[in-house]
Design a protein around this motif. Structure first.
Motif, PDB file in Angstrom:
ATOM      1  N   ALA A  61       0.838  -1.203   0.000  1.00  0.00           N
ATOM      2  CA  ALA A  61       0.000   0.000   0.000  1.00  0.00           C
ATOM      3  C   ALA A  61       0.875   1.255   0.000  1.00  0.00           C
ATOM      4  O   ALA A  61       0.583   2.228  -0.702  1.00  0.00           O
ATOM      5  N   ALA A  62       1.966   1.229   0.765  1.00  0.00           N
ATOM      6  CA  ALA A  62       2.898   2.362   0.773  1.00  0.00           C
ATOM      7  C   ALA A  62       3.503   2.559  -0.613  1.00  0.00           C
ATOM      8  O   ALA A  62       3.604   3.694  -1.104  1.00  0.00           O
ATOM      9  N   ASP A  63       3.893   1.454  -1.255  1.00  0.00           N
ATOM     10  CA  ASP A  63       4.430   1.547  -2.619  1.00  0.00           C
ATOM     11  C   ASP A  63       3.384   2.114  -3.571  1.00  0.00           C
ATOM     12  O   ASP A  63       3.698   2.965  -4.415  1.00  0.00           O
ATOM     13  N   ALA A  64       2.138   1.660  -3.453  1.00  0.00           N
ATOM     14  CA  ALA A  64       1.073   2.128  -4.343  1.00  0.00           C
ATOM     15  C   ALA A  64       0.809   3.621  -4.150  1.00  0.00           C
ATOM     16  O   ALA A  64       0.643   4.360  -5.129  1.00  0.00           O
ATOM     17  N   ILE A  65       0.790   4.069  -2.906  1.00  0.00           N
ATOM     18  CA  ILE A  65       0.563   5.500  -2.643  1.00  0.00           C
ATOM     19  C   ILE A  65       1.707   6.335  -3.231  1.00  0.00           C
ATOM     20  O   ILE A  65       1.463   7.360  -3.873  1.00  0.00           O
ATOM     21  N   TYR A  66       2.930   5.890  -3.015  1.00  0.00           N
ATOM     22  CA  TYR A  66       4.082   6.597  -3.592  1.00  0.00           C
ATOM     23  C   TYR A  66       3.939   6.694  -5.112  1.00  0.00           C
ATOM     24  O   TYR A  66       4.056   7.771  -5.700  1.00  0.00           O
ATOM     25  N   HIS A  67       3.660   5.568  -5.760  1.00  0.00           N
ATOM     26  CA  HIS A  67       3.582   5.564  -7.214  1.00  0.00           C
ATOM     27  C   HIS A  67       2.349   6.304  -7.730  1.00  0.00           C
ATOM     28  O   HIS A  67       2.399   6.884  -8.828  1.00  0.00           O
ATOM     29  N   LEU A  68       1.267   6.334  -6.975  1.00  0.00           N
ATOM     30  CA  LEU A  68       0.110   7.144  -7.338  1.00  0.00           C
ATOM     31  C   LEU A  68       0.497   8.623  -7.365  1.00  0.00           C
ATOM     32  O   LEU A  68       0.183   9.346  -8.319  1.00  0.00           O
ATOM     33  N   LEU A  69       1.206   9.064  -6.326  1.00  0.00           N
ATOM     34  CA  LEU A  69       1.626  10.465  -6.273  1.00  0.00           C
ATOM     35  C   LEU A  69       2.631  10.810  -7.365  1.00  0.00           C
ATOM     36  O   LEU A  69       2.597  11.903  -7.934  1.00  0.00           O
ATOM     37  N   VAL A  70       3.520   9.874  -7.702  1.00  0.00           N
ATOM     38  CA  VAL A  70       4.465  10.101  -8.800  1.00  0.00           C
ATOM     39  C   VAL A  70       3.703  10.210 -10.120  1.00  0.00           C
ATOM     40  O   VAL A  70       3.960  11.115 -10.925  1.00  0.00           O
ATOM     41  N   MET A  71       2.750   9.307 -10.346  1.00  0.00           N
ATOM     42  CA  MET A  71       1.953   9.350 -11.570  1.00  0.00           C
ATOM     43  C   MET A  71       1.217  10.681 -11.686  1.00  0.00           C
ATOM     44  O   MET A  71       1.211  11.310 -12.755  1.00  0.00           O
ATOM     45  N   CYS A  72       0.622  11.114 -10.604  1.00  0.00           N
ATOM     46  CA  CYS A  72      -0.091  12.399 -10.618  1.00  0.00           C
ATOM     47  C   CYS A  72       0.872  13.554 -10.866  1.00  0.00           C
ATOM     48  O   CYS A  72       0.569  14.463 -11.649  1.00  0.00           O
ATOM     49  N   ALA A  73       2.032  13.528 -10.221  1.00  0.00           N
ATOM     50  CA  ALA A  73       3.032  14.583 -10.412  1.00  0.00           C
ATOM     51  C   ALA A  73       3.478  14.657 -11.871  1.00  0.00           C
ATOM     52  O   ALA A  73       3.732  15.745 -12.393  1.00  0.00           O
ATOM     53  N   ALA A  74       3.543  13.508 -12.525  1.00  0.00           N
ATOM     54  CA  ALA A  74       3.945  13.478 -13.927  1.00  0.00           C
ATOM     55  C   ALA A  74       2.960  14.232 -14.816  1.00  0.00           C
ATOM     56  O   ALA A  74       3.313  14.687 -15.905  1.00  0.00           O
ATOM     57  N   ARG A  75       1.732  14.375 -14.342  1.00  0.00           N
ATOM     58  CA  ARG A  75       0.698  15.122 -15.071  1.00  0.00           C
ATOM     59  C   ARG A  75       0.333  16.423 -14.354  1.00  0.00           C
ATOM     60  O   ARG A  75      -0.711  17.006 -14.593  1.00  0.00           O
ATOM     61  N   ASP A  76       1.221  16.860 -13.453  1.00  0.00           N
ATOM     62  CA  ASP A  76       1.043  18.120 -12.705  1.00  0.00           C
ATOM     63  C   ASP A  76      -0.246  18.161 -11.886  1.00  0.00           C
ATOM     64  O   ASP A  76      -0.855  19.219 -11.724  1.00  0.00           O
ATOM     65  N   VAL A  77      -0.644  17.018 -11.363  1.00  0.00           N
ATOM     66  CA  VAL A  77      -1.751  16.946 -10.407  1.00  0.00           C
ATOM     67  C   VAL A  77      -1.111  16.835  -9.029  1.00  0.00           C
ATOM     68  O   VAL A  77      -0.339  15.911  -8.766  1.00  0.00           O
TER      69      VAL A  77
END
Length: 101
Positions: A61-77
């Motif tokens: 879950a920690a990995d998923a949250i990290y990667h969710l935030l990275v994915m969003c950051a990649a699209r400036d969310v």
């Protein structure tokens, strides 16, 4: 580390050298790769949820949250954008919110 600290670190790494940071390296590969990595981590979290191993689920879950935030950051969310969306949803029931989509 709080989720806000994590989001701030990810935002700071957007400008970092990809050779010096895993986050910068992932962001340099583009939003599609970030989305792919989030998908992989989400599936791993689902598998651990089904298995019932609390410790492994926590880790995934920690990995998923990290990667969710990275994915969003990649699209400036930003995390603030996500929090704002969540706040807007608290003004109506979950059933009404789902029906409005």
């Amino acid at each position: 580390m709080s989720i806000h600290d994590l989001a701030a670190t990810i935002a700071a790494r957007k400008a970092a050298d990809p050779d010096s940071s895993w986050t910068a390296k992932l962001l340099a590969k583009g939003p599609e790769k970030c989305a792919e990595k989030f998908g992989e981590e989400a599936i791993e979290a689902i598998i651990e949820a089904v298995k019932g191993d609390r410790a492994k689920l926590t880790s995934e879950a920690a990995d998923a949250i990290y990667h969710l935030l990275v994915m969003c950051a990649a699209r400036d969310v930003t995390l603030a954008d996500i929090e704002s969306e969540l706040a807007s949803r608290t003004k109506q029931s979950g059933i009404a919110e789902k029906a409005s989509r």
